[in-house]
Design an enzyme around this catalytic site. Sequence first.
Site, PDB file in Angstrom:
ATOM      1  N   CYS A   1       2.992   3.990   9.088  1.00  0.00           N
ATOM      2  CA  CYS A   1       3.357   5.308   8.199  1.00  0.00           C
ATOM      3  C   CYS A   1       4.188   6.182   9.219  1.00  0.00           C
ATOM      4  O   CYS A   1       3.558   6.223  10.253  1.00  0.00           O
ATOM      5  CB  CYS A   1       2.083   6.008   7.878  1.00  0.00           C
TER       6      CYS A   1
ATOM      7  N   LYS B   1      -0.365  -3.871   9.352  1.00  0.00           N
ATOM      8  CA  LYS B   1       1.092  -3.771   8.797  1.00  0.00           C
ATOM      9  C   LYS B   1       1.665  -2.579   9.774  1.00  0.00           C
ATOM     10  O   LYS B   1       1.187  -1.588  10.267  1.00  0.00           O
ATOM     11  CB  LYS B   1       1.069  -2.888   7.490  1.00  0.00           C
TER      12      LYS B   1
ATOM     13  N   PRO C   1       0.913  -1.275  -0.043  1.00  0.00           N
ATOM     14  CA  PRO C   1      -0.138   0.052   0.055  1.00  0.00           C
ATOM     15  C   PRO C   1       0.828   1.186   0.210  1.00  0.00           C
ATOM     16  O   PRO C   1       1.648   1.302   0.878  1.00  0.00           O
ATOM     17  CB  PRO C   1      -0.850  -0.112   1.320  1.00  0.00           C
TER      18      PRO C   1
ATOM     19  N   ALA D   1       7.505  -2.066  -2.028  1.00  0.00           N
ATOM     20  CA  ALA D   1       7.066  -0.727  -2.475  1.00  0.00           C
ATOM     21  C   ALA D   1       7.842  -0.099  -3.418  1.00  0.00           C
ATOM     22  O   ALA D   1       7.647  -0.036  -4.609  1.00  0.00           O
ATOM     23  CB  ALA D   1       6.976   0.059  -1.212  1.00  0.00           C
ATOM     24  N   GLU D   2       9.019   0.462  -2.683  1.00  0.00           N
ATOM     25  CA  GLU D   2      10.176   1.192  -3.781  1.00  0.00           C
ATOM     26  C   GLU D   2      10.399   0.272  -4.831  1.00  0.00           C
ATOM     27  O   GLU D   2      10.595   0.964  -5.920  1.00  0.00           O
ATOM     28  CB  GLU D   2      11.099   1.794  -2.908  1.00  0.00           C
TER      29      GLU D   2
ATOM     30  N   VAL E   1       0.925   5.366  -0.502  1.00  0.00           N
ATOM     31  CA  VAL E   1      -0.042   6.759  -0.685  1.00  0.00           C
ATOM     32  C   VAL E   1       0.136   7.266  -2.248  1.00  0.00           C
ATOM     33  O   VAL E   1       1.325   7.690  -2.445  1.00  0.00           O
ATOM     34  CB  VAL E   1       0.444   7.788   0.419  1.00  0.00           C
TER      35      VAL E   1
ATOM     36  N   ASN F   1       8.632  -6.983   4.805  1.00  0.00           N
ATOM     37  CA  ASN F   1       8.602  -5.705   3.923  1.00  0.00           C
ATOM     38  C   ASN F   1       9.895  -5.068   4.406  1.00  0.00           C
ATOM     39  O   ASN F   1      10.493  -4.910   5.416  1.00  0.00           O
ATOM     40  CB  ASN F   1       7.373  -4.820   4.371  1.00  0.00           C
TER      41      ASN F   1
END
Length: 374
Positions: A111, A150, A26, A235-236, A28, A211
């Site tokens: 986050c 998460k 996920p 993610a990245e 943003v 992760n």
Amino acid sequence: MSSHQKLQGYEFYRKVLGSANYVLAPMVDQSEYAWRILSRRYGAQVCYTPMIHAKMFCDESNKQYRTDVWSTGKYDRPLIVQFCANDPEILLKAALKVQAQCDAVDLNLGCPQHIARRGHYGSFLQDEWNLIFNLINILHKNLSIPVTAKIRVFPEVEKTIKYAKMIESAGAQLLTVHGRVREQKGHKTGLADWEQIRKVKEALKIPVISNGNILYFEDIQRCLDATGADGIMSAEGNLYNPAIFAGINPPVWQMAKEYLEICQTVPTKISYIRGHLFKIYRPALPYHTDIREQLAKVNTLEEMFTLSEELRKRLMKTAEESKEDSEIRKDENGFKIFPYWICQPNVRTESGNSKKKKEETIESNIVPETLQCE
């Protein structure tokens, strides 16, 4: 709640998520529907939506927000919708709006950004265990689909394990562990702690997704071996190379063109598209600064197509004139180096800048056995 029995733990993981190893994180404004379509095309087995602010999602006077952050389609499954929240009732209200169109609802407890501090959500809830328990438990008791979470880790592994067990006891049916502490962000990102993830995995009865530190496809198996996790989340790594789960590093123009074509059929906010193109094209833009400047200004999909086509022509010409893509190089730290027209990870130094690449031709395609910063 629906009349059928809600699947839990590994039964949910196997029957609904298909025992997925490759999970799109996920992000943003960056794991929106169009990007999920592209990522699934290249091996993503489970996708998360962008983090959705539960209170804003429920605000009937802000319907544009809901339109921007939430869209899906027939083939967008398995899908997990992630919310940030600090009020159990509002979180439940938001989750009930999407439960018929997804496979689970996730609570963001990871986050680390300042906006999360100001809004009192994400990793800034991690010391409020009673609140977290209630946020998860209300979804567990009232949704027809599972709830997941998460988290980030604490400096002390013992505390992380207790934290994870509390979340499991609240009703979470899957836990994603980002192996960095809350302070590891921006120029202080550093390495994720795979050992912490391994110990959390050993302590829980529910599936655990790891992760952090996934730069290359080869890192996935190393992570699974080191952590014992059921799957990995990118993610990245995915943002800079949407084909990471397929184990390939395609030309940047190929990924950009496919993404833009998807955006022609799936309405996507222009700022999201621009953000993706900047990341896909990142290695090439320093060589084509005029394209970079124009990309920051254009406001239509058509203009983005035009820019991408111009960059494609330039890069294809360079690639055809160069033998660089037949060579495998590494820098002084052992990181792979690709030609700048190839999708590749953004390797950052402690200062937050990309590493200066000292190229050295090598004979093998083996990724260095060093942990790498995501």
